[in-house]
Design an enzyme around this catalytic site. Sequence first.
Site, short mmCIF file in Angstrom:
data_model
loop_
_atom_site.label_atom_id
_atom_site.label_comp_id
_atom_site.label_asym_id
_atom_site.label_seq_id
_atom_site.Cartn_x
_atom_site.Cartn_y
_atom_site.Cartn_z
N HIS A 245 0.82 -1.20 0.00
CA HIS A 245 0.00 0.00 0.00
C HIS A 245 0.86 1.26 0.00
O HIS A 245 0.42 2.32 -0.46
CB HIS A 245 -0.94 -0.01 1.20
CG HIS A 245 -2.33 0.47 0.86
ND1 HIS A 245 -3.16 -0.22 0.00
CD2 HIS A 245 -3.02 1.58 1.22
CE1 HIS A 245 -4.30 0.44 -0.13
NE2 HIS A 245 -4.24 1.53 0.60
N TYR A 280 -3.80 12.87 0.01
CA TYR A 280 -2.45 12.91 -0.53
C TYR A 280 -1.94 14.34 -0.71
O TYR A 280 -0.74 14.54 -0.92
CB TYR A 280 -2.37 12.15 -1.85
CG TYR A 280 -2.63 10.68 -1.68
CD1 TYR A 280 -1.67 9.85 -1.11
CD2 TYR A 280 -3.85 10.11 -2.05
CE1 TYR A 280 -1.92 8.49 -0.91
CE2 TYR A 280 -4.09 8.76 -1.86
CZ TYR A 280 -3.13 7.97 -1.29
OH TYR A 280 -3.37 6.63 -1.09
#
Length: 299
Positions: A245, A280
């Site tokens: 991940h 992000y």
Amino acid sequence: MNSDYLREVFTEYLQVEKNASPYTVKFYQEDLDTFFLFLEEEGIEHVKDVDYAAIRVFLTKQYEQKLSRRSVSRRLSTLRTFYRFLEREEKVDSNPFLQVSQPKVSKPIPGFLYEEEIEKLFHVNDLTSPLGQRDQAILELLYATGMRVSECANLKLVHVDFSIGTVLVRGKGNKERYIPFGRYAQDALEQYIHDGRAKLVNKANEDSGSLFLNARGTTLSTRGFRLVLNKMVKNAALTINVHPHKLRHTFATHLLNAGADMRSVQELLGHKNLSSTQIYTHVTKDHLRNIYKNSHPRA
């Protein structure tokens, strides 16, 4: 209250109509069992008798058990969905969980690899061996596409289209999306498929059709993917924690740092909501600050 029956029909609803993964269904069932146990302890005989006051008691008990805000938030989401289902089936008149706001949960900033760190990983595999070729192809593809490890583990040979440089990925809820990949991933995949994979598949009784195979020639498990990455990190002598991940986080972060727009990254990652992608932006703040400093006339 027939809790076993309600649990059964709700599970069927999740599997058939919502197309939920076994992992998701498992957590929903556990949350539901916790709720049914609470109702039994409180002497609440029917799901339609649950009101706002009962929910507050339920939440208090969850916090008394030292559950994190994230876990409590997930249970609330489960029960909100459960009551929405009951309302649709006309087993309750209203959804009392709509009156309860979700506890604020701080989203952890996702970890990612800097370019110099991931560059080291690309040079540790023995490209003359079948497993080395496989490991290189896994690394290149995960970084090139940002797909989840479960999506990568489910890939079949037929899902890779070299003519247009894309791979067909089946994500959460069985939703399909095409993700492009670049020259490095294509070179690694072609070498692995035509050489390493062909040798690995000879060790099995039949070809499973899976893209990535283990040393016995059968489908590589998700645990196998993690072991592959751990071995690469060890061989690169890196003191960092790398999991599949993290490559997904790295993919998204590097794209945003290079100027990719949020909607495109959302589509590539297969996120249902833009809010899942926006996390992000936290790791790109330094990059944006540098752009501002170098570009704004009065910075």
